[in-house]
Design an enzyme around this catalytic site. Structure first.
Site, mmCIF file in Angstrom:
data_model
loop_
_atom_site.group_PDB
_atom_site.id
_atom_site.type_symbol
_atom_site.label_atom_id
_atom_site.label_comp_id
_atom_site.label_asym_id
_atom_site.label_seq_id
_atom_site.Cartn_x
_atom_site.Cartn_y
_atom_site.Cartn_z
ATOM 1 N N GLY A 1 -3.838 -1.513 4.157
ATOM 2 C CA GLY A 1 -2.488 -1.757 3.310
ATOM 3 C C GLY A 1 -1.552 -2.423 4.154
ATOM 4 N NE ARG B 1 -7.439 -1.168 0.982
ATOM 5 C CZ ARG B 1 -6.698 -0.319 1.541
ATOM 6 N NH1 ARG B 1 -7.017 0.262 2.724
ATOM 7 N NH2 ARG B 1 -5.650 -0.020 1.131
ATOM 8 C CG ASP C 1 -7.414 7.448 9.906
ATOM 9 O OD1 ASP C 1 -7.334 8.238 10.972
ATOM 10 O OD2 ASP C 1 -8.504 7.444 9.216
ATOM 11 C CB THR D 1 0.280 2.672 7.624
ATOM 12 O OG1 THR D 1 0.360 3.486 6.293
ATOM 13 C CG2 THR D 1 0.351 3.571 8.859
ATOM 14 C CG ASP E 1 0.854 6.040 3.809
ATOM 15 O OD1 ASP E 1 1.678 5.503 2.807
ATOM 16 O OD2 ASP E 1 -0.425 5.730 3.647
ATOM 17 C CG ASP F 1 -0.938 8.045 7.398
ATOM 18 O OD1 ASP F 1 -0.497 7.176 7.974
ATOM 19 O OD2 ASP F 1 -1.801 8.394 6.509
ATOM 20 N NE ARG G 1 -4.033 7.827 3.946
ATOM 21 C CZ ARG G 1 -4.687 7.454 4.943
ATOM 22 N NH1 ARG G 1 -5.801 6.597 4.690
ATOM 23 N NH2 ARG G 1 -4.537 7.678 6.053
ATOM 24 C CD GLU H 1 19.806 17.236 -7.090
ATOM 25 O OE1 GLU H 1 21.077 16.951 -6.752
ATOM 26 O OE2 GLU H 1 18.930 16.328 -7.441
ATOM 27 C CD GLN I 1 6.844 3.861 -2.899
ATOM 28 O OE1 GLN I 1 7.237 4.699 -2.315
ATOM 29 N NE2 GLN I 1 6.213 3.811 -3.758
#
Length: 319
Positions: free
Chosen positions: A11, A72, A103, A125, A127, A129, A171, A187, A251
């Site tokens: 991505g 991909r 990853d 990325t 993310d 992550d 993800r 909240e 995003q």
């Protein structure tokens, strides 16, 4: 080492172009030939590889996405397919490869390194992550995109006295949701790393209503459930007017923030330094504002961890 290449995979994330720019110009500064691999690992297989000069990366640092493009390529897991890519690199005399991605991209880079092509990974990325680094390229830009949307949604939520549920990417990691919840004053936040009962959320909203609160913002990470599912679950416990916003691929887009441009530039230059020092099988990162390097196998050995103190703080400040 005289020739290296760079590709972007998986991505896209804002700042990838800045990383490629840094790799190209750092390599040229040290009299290396540098090549761009278009369309990620797919381009490695199809030999979509072109030599790059300084001008090839001009006017790119401020652009989102990746001008090298990405695709991909699940077939790259096959040894015979990877061998074709290796042969294409060797035919051009390319000895080292910089891979910008997440990853899955790192796993491809690790295989290439084991099979004779020296590789360095750069974490790209939204993310956030990836182990071995505090931040990944694109995370800050995506975070600011979410915050801008949250601020705008809060205006209409307040006007109509509604509860808005905002679904964000990430993800299986909750960093984007957590950081945007804290920065946006949400909240409630739902992230994969911590289980939270929907009835608990409903009770919290009810407590707010009883003290005069007219609206609420709930941020849910896609790794927990969809925004639509969250709304349906919430209806079982409380009667409030809800609306769902799924931010989706917005995003990933947009011009990278200053932080992401600087981070990507540092990562790209450091990756070239490592290859020139005959180091490989490593991913670059940043920890406590210091550049780091981590073996691929160490990155894969454990899961990315969320900041538990930040999660507690978010809950404390949203009371």
């Amino acid at each position: 080492m005289k020739k290296i290449a760079v590709l972007t995979s998986g991505g896209d994330s804002p700042g990838m172009n800045a990383a490629v720019r840094a790799v190209v110009r750092k390599a040229i500064y040290h009299d290396l030939e540098v090549y761009g691999v278009y369309q990620g690992y797919q381009g490695l297989i199809t030999n979509n590889i072109k030599q790059m000069d300084r001008g090839a990366v001009g006017d790119k640092i401020q652009r989102g996405g990746t001008f090298l493009q990405s695709a991909r390529c699940p077939e790259f897991k096959e040894p015979k397919v990877r061998q074709q890519g290796i042969e294409n690199l060797k035919a051009l005399g390319i000895e080292g490869l910089v891979v910008v991605g997440g990853d899955g991209s790192y796993r491809g880079a690790q295989r290439l390194n084991e099979e004779g092509i020296k590789t360095i990974g750069i974490p790209g990325t939204i993310d956030n992550d990836i182990n071995g680094t505090d931040f990944t390229i694109g995370f800050d830009t995506a975070l600011n995109t979410i915050i801008e949307v949250v601020d705008k949604i809060r205006d209409t939520a307040s006007s109509h006295e509604r509860t808005f549920i905002i679904e964000v990417m990430g993800r299986d990691a909750g960093d984007l949701a957590l950081w945007s919840a804290l920065a946006g004053g949400a909240e409630t936040v739902l992230i994969p790393e911590f289980k939270k009962d929907v009835q608990e959320i409903a009770d919290k909203i009810q407590q707010g209503i009883e003290r005069g609160k007219k609206h609420s913002i709930i941020i849910v990470a896609e790794g927990v459930m969809s925004g639509k599912d969250c709304a349906e679950e919430l209806k079982k416990y409380i009667n409030v007017d809800t609306r769902v916003s799924v931010l989706g691929h917005m995003q990933r887009g947009g011009s990278p923030s200053g932080i992401d441009r600087v981070l990507a530039s540092r990562f790209g230059a450091y990756a070239v330094d490592l290859l020139m020092n005959d180091e490989s099988g490593l991913a670059v990162g940043i920890q406590n504002n210091k550049l780091t390097k981590t073996k691929f196998e160490d990155i894969f050995s454990s899961q990315h961890k969320i900041d538990e103190d930040m999660y507690r703080l978010t809950n404390e400040l949203s009371i």
